[in-house]
Design an enzyme around this catalytic site. Structure first.
Site, PDB file in Angstrom:
ATOM      1  N   ASP A 126      26.390 -11.930   2.619  1.00  0.00           N
ATOM      2  CA  ASP A 126      25.680 -11.080   3.621  1.00  0.00           C
ATOM      3  C   ASP A 126      24.078 -11.490   3.683  1.00  0.00           C
ATOM      4  OD1 ASP A 126      24.859  -9.113   5.581  1.00  0.00           O
ATOM      5  OD2 ASP A 126      25.484  -7.530   4.163  1.00  0.00           O
TER       6      ASP A 126
ATOM      7  N   LYS B 250      22.210 -12.855   6.118  1.00  0.00           N
ATOM      8  CA  LYS B 250      21.369 -12.333   7.519  1.00  0.00           C
ATOM      9  C   LYS B 250      20.178 -13.286   7.569  1.00  0.00           C
ATOM     10  CE  LYS B 250      22.374  -7.290   7.058  1.00  0.00           C
ATOM     11  NZ  LYS B 250      23.113  -7.147   5.727  1.00  0.00           N
TER      12      LYS B 250
ATOM     13  N   ALA C 241      17.502 -15.405   9.265  1.00  0.00           N
ATOM     14  CA  ALA C 241      16.710 -14.807  10.492  1.00  0.00           C
ATOM     15  C   ALA C 241      15.451 -15.871  10.916  1.00  0.00           C
ATOM     16  CB  ALA C 241      16.154 -13.545  10.297  1.00  0.00           C
ATOM     17  N   ASP C 242      15.779 -17.124  10.543  1.00  0.00           N
ATOM     18  CA  ASP C 242      14.591 -18.026  10.703  1.00  0.00           C
ATOM     19  C   ASP C 242      15.115 -19.200  11.805  1.00  0.00           C
ATOM     20  OD1 ASP C 242      12.033 -19.595  10.328  1.00  0.00           O
ATOM     21  OD2 ASP C 242      12.191 -18.624   8.128  1.00  0.00           O
TER      22      ASP C 242
END
Length: 262
Positions: A93, A95, A97-98
């Site tokens: 998990d 996540k 985000a880049d």
């Protein structure tokens, strides 16, 4: 044509184009489990013990590998062995985000080398579609799959409305995406799975904004596919095996109710 949520997991697995999703649905049918364990523990010993104890009752083990204070390569090796022993998939998990180039490095390299051992990972699409493309360049050759964070289970989340709709649009257009983190079925254009966190046998919440929904609400009524449970199984004073059995039964019963089976 019937909704995907009205088909059995076995039917959906047979019809699905993605080998990883085929394997996931086959595991769910074999084990009669749509339960994922959120193993949010901070030591190697705790994570391995939990995976071994609860592994027989789950279809997916969800990890947050960067909270394990004594992470090493042996942990990955043992997790993979437990996944084979107990017949579950591993979902990191992360996540992401880049931008696309950065997530390629984060996913394929660093100290965790997530793509080498996690069957599934996830990302936010805030940076745009390039994040999916970057992750796909690393994960697709390894047979991995990606979930998009269409919704979250915390109070006041901003993943709603047009942003959620954009997640669905991107998921439909990208073969590396196998589904969503969210509370419901989002589309009938492709068979995209939904995994739902924040599930409890009794609807409630915690002091940090987590909101809990029941398996019946999530699986039967909302058409989600997999319930994610953490503290409800192994929290203080809990018998992890007994609770995992309870959640597996509740999740599977909710699925059969959705199909109209008795």
């Amino acid at each position: 044509m019937p909704s995907f949520s009205q088909k059995t997991y076995a039917q959906r697995g047979e019809e699905h184009a993605h080998p990883l999703v085929k394997a996931l649905f086959a595991t769910m049918e074999r084990k009669q489990s749509n339960l994922s364990l959120a193993a949010d523990v901070s030591s190697k010993a705790e994570l391995l013990a939990l995976a071994d104890t609860v592994g027989p009752y789950i279809c997916v083990l969800k990890t947050h590998i960067d909270v394990v204070s004594d992470f090493d390569a042996d942990l990955v090796k043992q997790l993979q062995a437990l996944a084979a022993k107990h017949d579950f998939l591993i979902f990191e998990d992360r996540k992401f985000a880049d931008i696309g180039n950065t997530v390629k490095l984060q996913y394929g390299g660093g100290i965790y080398r997530i793509a080498d051992w996690a069957h599934i990972t996830n990302c936010h699409v805030i940076p745009g579609e390039g994040i999916i493309q970057g992750l796909a360049e690393v994960g697709m050759p390894k047979g991995r799959g990606l979930l998009l964070l269409a919704e979250m289970s915390s109070a006041g989340m901003l993943a709603t409305g047009a942003y959620t709709d954009k997640n669905v649009e991107m998921a439909i257009a990208n073969d590396f995406v196998i589904g969503f983190i969210g509370s419901r079925r989002f589309t009938e254009e492709r068979d995209l799975i939904t995994m739902t966190p924040g599930v409890g046998l009794h609807a409630s919440g915690d002091a940090l904004g987590q909101q809990y929904r029941t398996p019946k609400k999530i699986i039967t009524e909302n058409g989600s596919d997999i319930i994610i449970v953490g503290r409800g199984i192994y929290g203080p004073g809990k018998d992890a095996v007994a609770e995992a059995k309870r959640y597996r039964e509740a999740g599977w019963t909710a699925y059969l109710d959705r199909l109209g089976h008795k």
